[in-house]
Design an enzyme around this catalytic site. Structure first.
Site, short mmCIF file in Angstrom:
data_model
loop_
_atom_site.label_atom_id
_atom_site.label_comp_id
_atom_site.label_asym_id
_atom_site.label_seq_id
_atom_site.Cartn_x
_atom_site.Cartn_y
_atom_site.Cartn_z
N LYS A 70 2.41 -3.32 7.20
CA LYS A 70 2.66 -3.48 5.76
C LYS A 70 4.10 -3.06 5.42
O LYS A 70 4.77 -3.71 4.61
CB LYS A 70 1.66 -2.66 4.94
CG LYS A 70 0.23 -3.17 4.96
CD LYS A 70 0.02 -4.57 4.39
CE LYS A 70 0.19 -4.62 2.90
NZ LYS A 70 -0.18 -5.97 2.35
N THR A 125 0.82 -1.21 0.00
CA THR A 125 0.00 0.00 0.00
C THR A 125 0.86 1.26 0.00
O THR A 125 2.00 1.25 0.48
CB THR A 125 -0.90 -0.01 1.26
OG1 THR A 125 -1.48 1.27 1.43
CG2 THR A 125 -0.10 -0.32 2.53
N ASP A 126 0.27 2.36 -0.47
CA ASP A 126 0.98 3.64 -0.42
C ASP A 126 1.10 4.16 1.02
O ASP A 126 1.86 5.09 1.29
CB ASP A 126 0.28 4.69 -1.30
CG ASP A 126 -1.16 5.00 -0.92
OD1 ASP A 126 -1.71 4.33 0.00
OD2 ASP A 126 -1.75 5.91 -1.53
N GLU A 127 0.32 3.56 1.95
CA GLU A 127 0.31 4.07 3.32
C GLU A 127 1.66 3.89 4.02
O GLU A 127 1.93 4.55 5.03
CB GLU A 127 -0.83 3.42 4.12
CG GLU A 127 -2.16 3.67 3.43
CD GLU A 127 -3.39 3.30 4.23
OE1 GLU A 127 -3.32 3.29 5.47
OE2 GLU A 127 -4.44 3.02 3.61
N TYR A 180 -1.57 -0.57 11.00
CA TYR A 180 -1.74 -1.21 9.68
C TYR A 180 -0.56 -0.89 8.77
O TYR A 180 0.10 -1.80 8.25
CB TYR A 180 -3.05 -0.76 9.02
CG TYR A 180 -3.13 -1.09 7.54
CD1 TYR A 180 -3.13 -2.41 7.09
CD2 TYR A 180 -3.18 -0.07 6.58
CE1 TYR A 180 -3.17 -2.71 5.73
CE2 TYR A 180 -3.23 -0.36 5.22
CZ TYR A 180 -3.23 -1.68 4.80
OH TYR A 180 -3.27 -1.97 3.45
P1 NAD Z 1 -9.56 -7.35 2.29
O1 NAD Z 1 -9.53 -7.09 3.76
O2 NAD Z 1 -10.80 -7.08 1.51
O3 NAD Z 1 -9.19 -8.88 2.01
C1 NAD Z 1 -8.14 -9.54 2.68
C2 NAD Z 1 -8.27 -11.04 2.42
O4 NAD Z 1 -7.18 -11.68 3.09
C3 NAD Z 1 -9.57 -11.64 2.96
O5 NAD Z 1 -10.11 -12.53 2.02
C4 NAD Z 1 -9.12 -12.38 4.23
O6 NAD Z 1 -9.91 -13.52 4.52
C5 NAD Z 1 -7.70 -12.76 3.86
N1 NAD Z 1 -6.83 -12.92 5.04
C6 NAD Z 1 -6.67 -12.05 6.07
N2 NAD Z 1 -5.81 -12.57 6.98
C7 NAD Z 1 -5.42 -13.78 6.50
C8 NAD Z 1 -4.55 -14.79 6.97
N3 NAD Z 1 -3.92 -14.66 8.15
N4 NAD Z 1 -4.35 -15.88 6.21
C9 NAD Z 1 -5.00 -16.03 5.01
N5 NAD Z 1 -5.86 -15.11 4.53
C10 NAD Z 1 -6.07 -14.01 5.26
O7 NAD Z 1 -8.31 -6.56 1.72
P2 NAD Z 1 -8.12 -5.82 0.31
O8 NAD Z 1 -8.62 -4.44 0.44
O9 NAD Z 1 -8.60 -6.69 -0.78
O10 NAD Z 1 -6.53 -5.74 0.26
C11 NAD Z 1 -5.76 -6.80 -0.30
C12 NAD Z 1 -4.29 -6.44 -0.23
O11 NAD Z 1 -4.07 -5.22 -0.94
C13 NAD Z 1 -3.77 -6.21 1.20
O12 NAD Z 1 -2.48 -6.74 1.27
C14 NAD Z 1 -3.76 -4.70 1.32
O13 NAD Z 1 -2.76 -4.29 2.23
C15 NAD Z 1 -3.43 -4.27 -0.09
N6 NAD Z 1 -3.93 -2.95 -0.51
C16 NAD Z 1 -5.24 -2.61 -0.32
C17 NAD Z 1 -5.69 -1.36 -0.76
C18 NAD Z 1 -7.14 -0.95 -0.62
O14 NAD Z 1 -7.48 0.19 -0.94
N7 NAD Z 1 -8.04 -1.81 -0.21
C19 NAD Z 1 -4.81 -0.46 -1.37
C20 NAD Z 1 -3.46 -0.86 -1.54
C21 NAD Z 1 -3.04 -2.11 -1.11
P1 TYD Z 2 -10.61 4.02 4.52
O1 TYD Z 2 -11.60 3.63 3.47
O2 TYD Z 2 -10.68 3.38 5.86
O3 TYD Z 2 -9.16 3.86 3.87
P2 TYD Z 2 -7.71 4.34 4.44
O4 TYD Z 2 -7.82 4.74 5.85
O5 TYD Z 2 -6.91 3.10 4.27
O6 TYD Z 2 -7.30 5.46 3.54
O7 TYD Z 2 -10.74 5.59 4.74
C1 TYD Z 2 -10.61 6.51 3.67
C2 TYD Z 2 -10.67 7.91 4.26
O8 TYD Z 2 -11.99 8.12 4.80
C3 TYD Z 2 -9.71 8.13 5.42
O9 TYD Z 2 -9.23 9.47 5.37
C4 TYD Z 2 -10.58 7.95 6.66
C5 TYD Z 2 -11.94 8.42 6.19
N1 TYD Z 2 -13.10 7.76 6.82
C6 TYD Z 2 -14.14 8.55 7.34
O10 TYD Z 2 -14.10 9.79 7.32
N2 TYD Z 2 -15.22 7.90 7.89
C7 TYD Z 2 -15.30 6.55 7.96
O11 TYD Z 2 -16.31 6.02 8.51
C8 TYD Z 2 -14.24 5.76 7.39
C9 TYD Z 2 -14.29 4.27 7.43
C10 TYD Z 2 -13.18 6.42 6.83
#
Ligand code: NAD
Ligand code: TYD
Length: 351
Positions: free
Chosen positions: A161, A132-134, A157
């Protein structure tokens, strides 16, 4: 089958889009989806491909060292696309250890298992870590994260990562493991669990419930449609240079409040409500602890070197996303039943 690709976290939001893409696009690959099915994992996401001849599912926890070694011995993956993780910042604030176990220990278990399986036989092998970019921390009003930006994670988190990214790079330098990493901005689109901002707001608007905005809603995120992330993952998995990192972003920055106002307009239209009706639900609540101010990605390396670009404009993507949630009532009702109610009240009641 030409080769076996193990995808971890394939039942989650992004993972399910990656699994679907790979199963459909590469009939000669055996795609093995390894997922613990935590609250965020949902096999409903994969209904369209669950019976495909090149697809298999294994329920397992990546933090379980013994089980991971057994799975590697049995399936002998040639490639790993590692997405499994605990992924929600708010949950990491209330339970940081769960993030260390899944994101750090889990990643190290996979790295060790790949190293043991592949030994010096590294031709055609690849361990692709999705991050992630975070990890780069928080930007001020200007500037972008590049691949050279120093790591500065601030939430449990992002720290977990960042730690996993460091482990992956350590296995590359120390053990020659063939790795590649990408760091992506905020994703949105179908199948996202309604704890994240966009699907949470869609669900609340649908039920005429308050939309909680942390602080003043001035924090900025760079949003990318999930299928564009999945396409970038496919490209980097096949063409990315070993040992390299690629940033992936939407070049699409929104303050949270502007994003939610836009979403409210789209929802009013889709639900046939009066213009401005949904925006009345906007409620400012206590800010998130350590809330990162701004994320913005510079994706030039990926665009120039591998020719990727996002296919969708946000205006189009957000309409598609709203349509998907409104047309998939059963999916949404299933995920908000049970534990979700408890999570929601712990997180938002008395905020
Ligand atoms: P998500 O929470 O929707 O899905 C995570 C999946 O991983 C789920 O299916 C869960 O069951 C599985 N999982 C969790 N812990 C596990 C474990 N210990 N063993 C096996 N499986 C496990 O997450 P997402 O949003 O789809 O993100 C997927 C990946 O992409 C993550 O690594 C996250 O850090 C990265 N990512 C997410 C975003 C975003 O905006 N959502 C952006 C950049 C990177
Ligand atoms: P989120 O979807 O949790 O992603 P991330 O924290 O990984 O960027 O949140 C996106 C943005 O929205 C973040 O600045 C936090 C804000 N946020 C709210 O204002 N209200 C909410 O209920 C949630 C879940 C997030």
């Amino acid at each position: 089958m030409e080769k076996t690709i193990l995808i971890t976290g394939g039942a989650g939001f992004i993972g399910s889009h990656v699994v679907r893409l790979m199963v459909n696009k590469y009939p000669d690959y055996r795609i093995v989806n390894l997922d613990a099915l935590t609250y965020a994992g949902n096999l409903e996401n994969l209904k369209e491909i669950e019976n495909a001849p090149n697809y298999a599912f294994i329920k397992a926890d990546i933090a379980d060292e013994k089980k991971i070694r057994e799975i590697f011995a049995e399936y002998k993956p040639d490639g790993i696309i590692h997405l499994a993780a605990e992924s929600h910042v708010d949950r990491s604030i209330s339970d940081p250890l769960a993030f260390v176990k899944a994101n750090v220990i889990g990643t190290v278990n996979l790295l060790n298992a790949a190293r043991d399986l592949w030994g010096n036989n590294l031709s055609g092998k690849r361990f692709y870590h999705i991050s992630t970019d975070e990890v780069y921390g928080s930007l001020g009003a200007t500037g972008f994260f590049t691949e050279d930006t120093a790591y500065d994670p601030r939430s449990p988190y992002s720290a977990s990562k960042a730690s996993s990214d460091h482990m992956v790079r350590a296995w590359y330098h120390t053990y020659n493991l063939p790795v590649v990493i990408s760091n992506c901005s905020n994703n949105y689109g179908p199948n996202q669990f309604p704890e994240k901002l966009i699907p949470l707001a869609i669900n609340n608007i649908k039920h005429k419930r308050d939309i909680p905005i942390y602080g003043k809603g001035e924090n900025v995120r760079d949003w990318l449609y999930v299928e564009d992330h999945a396409a970038a993952i496919d490209l980097i998995f096949h063409e990315g240079q070993l040992g390299e990192t690629y940033n992936i972003g939407g070049n699409n920055e929104w303050t949270n409040i502007d994003l939610i106002r836009k979403l409210c307009e789209v929802m009013d239209e889709a639900l046939g409500r009066e213009k401005g009706e949904s925006a009345e639900l906007i409620t400012f609540v206590k800010d998130r602890a350590g809330h990162d101010k701004r994320y913005a990605i510079d994706s030039e390396k990926l665009m120039k070197e591998l020719g990727w670009k996002p296919s969708l404009q946000f205006e189009e993507g957000i309409v598609k996303t709203v349509e998907w949630y409104l047309n998939n009532e059963e999916w949404l009702n299933n995920v908000i039943s049970g534990d979700y109610t408890d999570y929601y009240s712990t997180q938002y009641d008395n905020r």
